[in-house]
Scaffold this motif. Structure first.
Motif, PDB file in Angstrom:
ATOM      1  N   ILE A 189       0.969  -1.132   0.124  1.00  0.00           N
ATOM      2  CA  ILE A 189      -0.022   0.029   0.047  1.00  0.00           C
ATOM      3  C   ILE A 189       0.918   1.296   0.111  1.00  0.00           C
ATOM      4  O   ILE A 189       0.595   2.216  -0.609  1.00  0.00           O
ATOM      5  CB  ILE A 189      -1.068   0.038   1.190  1.00  0.00           C
ATOM      6  CG1 ILE A 189      -2.019  -1.320   1.083  1.00  0.00           C
ATOM      7  CG2 ILE A 189      -1.704   1.390   1.467  1.00  0.00           C
ATOM      8  CD1 ILE A 189      -3.069  -1.368   1.932  1.00  0.00           C
ATOM      9  N   GLU A 190       2.033   1.232   0.644  1.00  0.00           N
ATOM     10  CA  GLU A 190       3.085   2.395   0.762  1.00  0.00           C
ATOM     11  C   GLU A 190       3.441   2.791  -0.834  1.00  0.00           C
ATOM     12  O   GLU A 190       3.358   3.827  -1.174  1.00  0.00           O
ATOM     13  CB  GLU A 190       4.096   2.022   1.808  1.00  0.00           C
ATOM     14  CG  GLU A 190       3.901   2.475   3.113  1.00  0.00           C
ATOM     15  CD  GLU A 190       5.244   1.877   3.937  1.00  0.00           C
ATOM     16  OE1 GLU A 190       5.249   2.107   5.049  1.00  0.00           O
ATOM     17  OE2 GLU A 190       5.932   1.056   3.237  1.00  0.00           O
ATOM     18  N   GLU A 191       3.780   1.689  -1.284  1.00  0.00           N
ATOM     19  CA  GLU A 191       4.085   2.009  -2.780  1.00  0.00           C
ATOM     20  C   GLU A 191       3.102   2.339  -3.665  1.00  0.00           C
ATOM     21  O   GLU A 191       3.353   3.235  -4.401  1.00  0.00           O
ATOM     22  CB  GLU A 191       4.410   0.564  -3.393  1.00  0.00           C
ATOM     23  CG  GLU A 191       5.992  -0.247  -3.170  1.00  0.00           C
ATOM     24  CD  GLU A 191       5.998  -1.563  -3.526  1.00  0.00           C
ATOM     25  OE1 GLU A 191       5.185  -1.936  -4.326  1.00  0.00           O
ATOM     26  OE2 GLU A 191       7.029  -2.176  -2.774  1.00  0.00           O
ATOM     27  N   ARG A 192       1.795   2.018  -3.552  1.00  0.00           N
ATOM     28  CA  ARG A 192       0.737   2.785  -4.158  1.00  0.00           C
ATOM     29  C   ARG A 192       0.722   4.141  -3.737  1.00  0.00           C
ATOM     30  O   ARG A 192       0.523   5.069  -4.641  1.00  0.00           O
ATOM     31  CB  ARG A 192      -0.532   1.759  -4.039  1.00  0.00           C
ATOM     32  CG  ARG A 192      -0.580   0.511  -4.517  1.00  0.00           C
ATOM     33  CD  ARG A 192      -1.973  -0.334  -4.370  1.00  0.00           C
ATOM     34  NE  ARG A 192      -2.998   0.198  -5.128  1.00  0.00           N
ATOM     35  CZ  ARG A 192      -3.906  -0.565  -5.460  1.00  0.00           C
ATOM     36  NH1 ARG A 192      -3.974  -1.904  -5.296  1.00  0.00           N
ATOM     37  NH2 ARG A 192      -4.863  -0.112  -5.988  1.00  0.00           N
ATOM     38  N   VAL A 193       0.742   4.437  -2.544  1.00  0.00           N
ATOM     39  CA  VAL A 193       0.618   5.794  -1.926  1.00  0.00           C
ATOM     40  C   VAL A 193       1.764   6.556  -2.692  1.00  0.00           C
ATOM     41  O   VAL A 193       1.542   7.568  -3.141  1.00  0.00           O
ATOM     42  CB  VAL A 193       0.546   5.812  -0.430  1.00  0.00           C
ATOM     43  CG1 VAL A 193       0.760   7.192  -0.054  1.00  0.00           C
ATOM     44  CG2 VAL A 193      -0.478   5.053   0.048  1.00  0.00           C
TER      45      VAL A 193
END
Ligand code: GDP
Ligand code: GDP
Ligand code: MG
Length: 360
Positions: free
Chosen positions: A109-113
């Motif tokens: 999710i961090e990567e997506r953010v």
């Protein structure tokens, strides 16, 4: 699909059209076939709907726990920032998804953010849904025979392992009932010979299911029971054999030796048996279930999982963590004590039961 079902039904049931003067007028035949086919379809749809509702009810506690925590984590925040991710991490861990799997989800999710810059907290739910669905192993079996590949000639042998109280006997009972209902000849081996009550409990299930149970005295050699069961199953043309075992985990070497012995003896009767070794885990034990999975996969080759008692717990997140960590397909889940409350695990249905329908 509905159309083809109707067509198939009509075709298979009507080729033996009555000959001669008693033949029904041709125009009537569609009317004769249609209501019956529709009824069957309706019954199937009803069953599917009942399954779905039972699954949702069984996962209710997990769902409520998870989403109330998630709602608290994002309350008053509009974008997914580091604080929200911290809180999300805690939500996942306290939902028993497991540390490793939680870290993996958070990282993704961090990567997506990072990519999307501003991610709205309202999007978080659908993103979580996607990530969780991706993580879970799909069991990918056909629904007939409750997912078991029955072949003619040799029985399909499933050995069921797990700690005491995990739900092995209950799962075998439910499975036997579903299989006999589907017309299969089922043999059950009472190879948990540790307690007399265990054998009697299995006998009750076997009788209710209409399956044959092979037993010996309490305290007898489990391998010997397994041997007798397979011999008898082969001699009598059984199609599925379910072997119950004792789950004594007091030491791993003892467990390993016992399970290996049972396997070797079965292979004397049917060389490629057991075809499946199913580990049953009590979902309500959360982190303990992870520990048991670790112990059993080290003691013997486990090829499938069943996770029970999801109805009584908010710890249903274990299903997500365990399928991610062990890469062993989840075959069935238990969502209640009733015969019908063993469900074939379906990743999509599971995610849907937790998150609701996709919104696009
Ligand atoms: P075993 O020692 O592994 O054979 O476990 P049992 O089959 O005897 O099950 C232990 C207890 O768990 C019994 O009281 C079962 O009724 C209960 N149980 C098993 N599966 C489920 C389930 O899916 N839901 C609920 N609520 N109870 C279950
Ligand atoms: P080990 O030499 O102790 O490893 O024994 P085996 O691997 O030959 O068998 C293990 C268990 O399976 C024994 O305790 C026997 O009770 C049982 N077993 C093996 N072969 C037979 C057989 O031909 N008939 C029966 N009833 N049991 C057998
Ligand atoms: Mg038992």
């Amino acid at each position: 699909m509905g159309f083809f079902d109707l067509f198939k039904k009509k075709k298979t049931e009507e080729p033996a059209a009555p000959q001669g003067s008693t033949a029904a007028p041709e125009t009537e035949s569609p009317e004769v076939a249609t209501p019956e086919a529709v009824t069957e379809q309706e019954a199937e749809a009803k069953q599917h709907e009942a399954d779905r509702r039972e699954l949702e009810a069984g996962l209710e506690k997990t769902k409520t726990g998870f989403f109330s925590k998630l709602a608290r984590a994002v309350a008053g925040r509009s974008t997914v920032d580091a604080d929200v991710l911290d809180d999300l991490e805690e939500v996942l861990i306290t939902s028993d998804v497991g540390v490793d799997t939680t870290v993996k989800i958070i990282r993704r999710i961090e990567e997506r953010v990072a990519r999307d810059k501003y991610m709205n907290t309202s999007e978080l739910q659908s993103i979580l849904r996607e990530e969780i669905a991706l993580l879970m192993e799909e069991s990918n079996r056909k629904e007939e025979d409750f997912g078991i590949e029955v072949k003619p000639g040799m029985p399909y042998v499933m050995m069921v392992v797990g700690v005491n109280g995990a739900g092995k006997t209950t799962t075998i009972g439910k499975l036997a009932a579903q299989l006999t209902k589907a017309g299969r000849k089922v043999y059950i081996g009472a190879a948990d010979t540790f307690r007399a009550a265990a054998i009697d409990q299995l006998a009750v299930w076997a009788e209710r299911a209409g399956a044959t149970m092979i037993r010996q005295e309490m305290g007898s050699d489990p391998a010997s029971v397994a041997f007798d069961t397979l011999k008898s199953a082969v001699a009598n043309g059984a199609e599925v054999v379910l072997i119950d075992t004792a789950g004594r985990l007091h030491n791993k070497i003892g467990l390993m030796n016992e399970l290996t012995k049972i396997r070797n003896v079965m292979a004397k009767v049917i060389p490629d048996a057991p075809h499946e070794v199913m580990l049953v885990l009590d979902g309500s034990t959360g982190q303990n279930a992870f520990e048991q999975a670790k112990q059993f996969t080290q003691a013997t080759q486990v090829t499938s999982l069943t996770i029970t008692k999801l109805d009584g717990t908010a710890k249903g997140g274990v299903v997500i963590g365990i399928s991610d960590q062990f890469h062993i397909p989840v075959r069935y889940i238990g969502v209640g004590e009733g015969v019908d409350q063993l469900k074939m695990f379906d990743r999509k249905e599971f995610v849907k039961a937790l998150f609701g329908d996709e919104k696009n």
